[in-house]
Design an enzyme around this catalytic site. Structure first.
Site, mmCIF file in Angstrom:
data_model
loop_
_atom_site.group_PDB
_atom_site.id
_atom_site.type_symbol
_atom_site.label_atom_id
_atom_site.label_comp_id
_atom_site.label_asym_id
_atom_site.label_seq_id
_atom_site.Cartn_x
_atom_site.Cartn_y
_atom_site.Cartn_z
ATOM 1 N N HIS A 236 11.382 -26.032 -31.709
ATOM 2 C CA HIS A 236 11.220 -27.395 -31.168
ATOM 3 C C HIS A 236 11.083 -28.524 -32.181
ATOM 4 O O HIS A 236 10.060 -29.202 -32.233
ATOM 5 C CB HIS A 236 10.059 -27.460 -30.165
ATOM 6 C CG HIS A 236 8.801 -26.731 -30.566
ATOM 7 N ND1 HIS A 236 8.204 -26.891 -31.790
ATOM 8 C CD2 HIS A 236 8.038 -25.848 -29.884
ATOM 9 C CE1 HIS A 236 7.123 -26.131 -31.839
ATOM 10 N NE2 HIS A 236 7.007 -25.488 -30.698
ATOM 11 N N ASP B 288 11.011 -23.790 -24.473
ATOM 12 C CA ASP B 288 9.552 -23.850 -24.600
ATOM 13 C C ASP B 288 8.918 -23.956 -23.205
ATOM 14 O O ASP B 288 7.966 -24.713 -22.992
ATOM 15 C CB ASP B 288 9.104 -25.033 -25.477
ATOM 16 C CG ASP B 288 7.698 -24.808 -26.033
ATOM 17 O OD1 ASP B 288 7.092 -23.764 -25.734
ATOM 18 O OD2 ASP B 288 7.211 -25.697 -26.756
ATOM 19 N N HIS C 261 1.849 -24.655 -16.710
ATOM 20 C CA HIS C 261 0.439 -24.796 -16.335
ATOM 21 C C HIS C 261 0.471 -25.306 -14.903
ATOM 22 O O HIS C 261 1.414 -26.008 -14.523
ATOM 23 C CB HIS C 261 -0.277 -25.833 -17.198
ATOM 24 C CG HIS C 261 -0.271 -25.531 -18.669
ATOM 25 N ND1 HIS C 261 -1.158 -24.663 -19.252
ATOM 26 C CD2 HIS C 261 0.529 -25.980 -19.665
ATOM 27 C CE1 HIS C 261 -0.918 -24.603 -20.560
ATOM 28 N NE2 HIS C 261 0.108 -25.384 -20.836
ATOM 29 N N GLY D 279 2.126 -28.536 -22.527
ATOM 30 C CA GLY D 279 3.274 -27.739 -22.101
ATOM 31 C C GLY D 279 3.769 -28.114 -20.731
ATOM 32 O O GLY D 279 3.015 -28.614 -19.889
HETATM 33 O O1 DOR Z 1 3.238 -27.547 -25.337
HETATM 34 C C1 DOR Z 1 3.115 -26.400 -25.706
HETATM 35 N N1 DOR Z 1 2.726 -25.437 -24.855
HETATM 36 N N2 DOR Z 1 3.370 -26.094 -26.964
HETATM 37 C C2 DOR Z 1 3.096 -24.871 -27.465
HETATM 38 O O2 DOR Z 1 3.273 -24.675 -28.644
HETATM 39 C C3 DOR Z 1 2.535 -23.817 -26.629
HETATM 40 C C4 DOR Z 1 2.797 -24.063 -25.209
HETATM 41 C C5 DOR Z 1 1.934 -23.250 -24.298
HETATM 42 O O3 DOR Z 1 1.885 -22.025 -24.488
HETATM 43 O O4 DOR Z 1 1.321 -23.805 -23.402
HETATM 44 ZN ZN ZN Z 2 6.308 -22.641 -27.440
#
Ligand code: DOR
Ligand code: ZN
Length: 408
Positions: A201, A277, A281, A293
């Site tokens: 990323h 990526d 959540h 994320g």
């Molecule tokens: O935004 C992110 N979420 N960046 C990360 O490096 C990990 C990921 C997550 O696992 O939630």
């Molecule tokens: Zn990641």
């Protein structure tokens, strides 16, 4: 399975209508008008001259299984992949427990068997207390060693230089979460220890400059970009109180000029691959505490098709960064390209469907999409995995997913 009337893209970017025959899961013929005397009607799929692309290979996903399965699990995550045209995904190690020992890796592998709609693999995690001995045991059964050089979801930051060097040395390829000057640090380690490096990323013009310098030196360094760093920036975040929370991620969204620099880097060949990526959540978590994320696998292809439509990239480029290159970089067997001998992993897309992406009917457990205000550049109609329909027009068929294998 015989897939009739596929609009496929040749190596030089020209388009042709061909039939594709898949036998025992492998592509065996790609020809105009294949006629078979003894094939049953149920084994024939008519692509109706829609584009047929290689199944998407997404080497950067966080499927949350085990340990965080209220956010996503292997079944729902892989289902979201099938819906999005992703036929191969690779899972990151920041699950609970972290995938940082041989034993935990095998446990994870056993748990995920028979649970996925599409094919999958695993990245192994580098550990701050030095698990370089474990790393040397897994090189043939994992895609890479993933190292976090910045703080993110999960407690996986590795800072000690001696430990970093030992983990690098025992890896076949290292994938890093590195931001800003940490990109430089990762490149230096890769150069010193002569280990290939995959920069996850990349999100700024400055980081692209570092990648360019590394490539100019002839180093084995590859660059990844995510859909969100291409399509979104700080302005999207500032839209409402909700988006200020929803659009938090690591690396954070940047400026419009960085979006442009990333698109240019795709077209110049500097960027090698697109990884989503996918980091689900739940909405409640996003709205009530700071979580980094966003979910992504369900709409990454449909979003990238909008870039083809807007002439930001060609269809050939899309296939290169979403299918071919990621499979090649991580040495994944039989994936990433529609060619004889490869797995029959195909995605049929209707590029005339430019309807808005909506927040309903999301299959990811997260239950939302960051792209709900965008129009798709095409719709995923059907996803085929090794000659099996896994998804078609809103319906899912069978958990045919198996673990991928690697070549040397
Ligand atoms: O935004 C992110 N979420 N960046 C990360 O490096 C990990 C990921 C997550 O696992 O939630
Ligand atoms: Zn990641």
């Amino acid at each position: 399975m015989l897939v009739k009337r596929c609009k496929i893209i040749n190596k030089n970017g020209t388009e042709e209508i061909k039939d594709i025959l898949i036998e025992n899961g492998f592509i065996s013929r790609i020809e105009k008008d294949i006629h078979l005397a003894n094939i049953s009607e149920t084994d024939i799929v008519d692509a109706e001259e829609n584009y047929v692309l290689p199944g998407i290979v997404d080497v950067h996903t966080h499927m949350r299984d085990p340990g965080l399965t209220h956010k996503e699990d292997f079944t729902t995550g892989s289902q979201a992949c099938a819906r999005g045209g992703v036929t191969t995904f690779i899972d990151m190690p920041n699950t609970v427990p972290n995938t940082t020992t041989y034993e935990l890796l095998i446990e994870k592998k056993n748990k995920m068997k028979e649970n996925a709609y599409v094919d999958y693999g695993f990245h192994f995690g580098g550990k701050k207390t030095d698990n370089s001995d474990e790393v040397s045991k897994i090189t043939q059964i994992c895609a890479s060693t993933k190292i976090f050089l910045n703080v993110s979801t999960g407690d996986m930051l590795v800072e000690d230089i001696g430990i970093l060097e030992r983990i690098f040395k025992n890896s076949k390829i290292v994938a890093v979460h590195a931001e800003g000057e940490m990109v430089e640090r990762a490149i230096n380690l890769s150069e010193k220890l002569d280990i290939p490096l995959y920069l996850c990323h990349l999100s700024t013009e400055d980081e692209l400059e570092m990648l360019k310098n590394a490539k100019n030196k002839g180093l084995k360094v590859f660059g990844e970009v995510t859909p969100h760093h291409l399509f979104l920036n700080r302005e999207n975040m500032e839209e409402t109180d909700d988006t200020r929370l929803l659009l938090r991620m690591k690396p954070e969204l940047k400026e419009k000029k960085d979006n442009n620099a990333l698109w240019n880097a795709i077209n110049s060949g500097l960027i090698n691959s697109l990884g989503t990526d996918h980091a689900p959540h739940t909405l409640e978590e996003k709205m009530t505490k700071l979580t980094f994320g966003i979910p992504s696998v369900e709409h990454s292809l449909e979003m990238m098709l909008s870039a083809v439509k807007n002439k930001k990239i060609t269809m050939l480029k899309l296939i290169e960064i979403m299918c071919k290159n990621p499979a090649e970089i991580f040495k994944i067997k039989n994936k990433g390209d529609i060619k004889i001998g490869n797995h029959g992993d195909l995605v049929i897309v209707d590029i005339n469907d430019n309807s808005p992406i909506k927040n309903d009917k999301i299959v990811s457990k997260s239950g939302w999409t960051p792209y709900s205000s965008f129009n798709r550049g095409g719709r995923v109609l059907t996803t085929i995995l090794r000659g099996n329909i896994v998804y078609s027009k809103g319906e899912f068929f069978g958990k045919y997913g198996k673990e991928i294998t690697y070549f040397d």
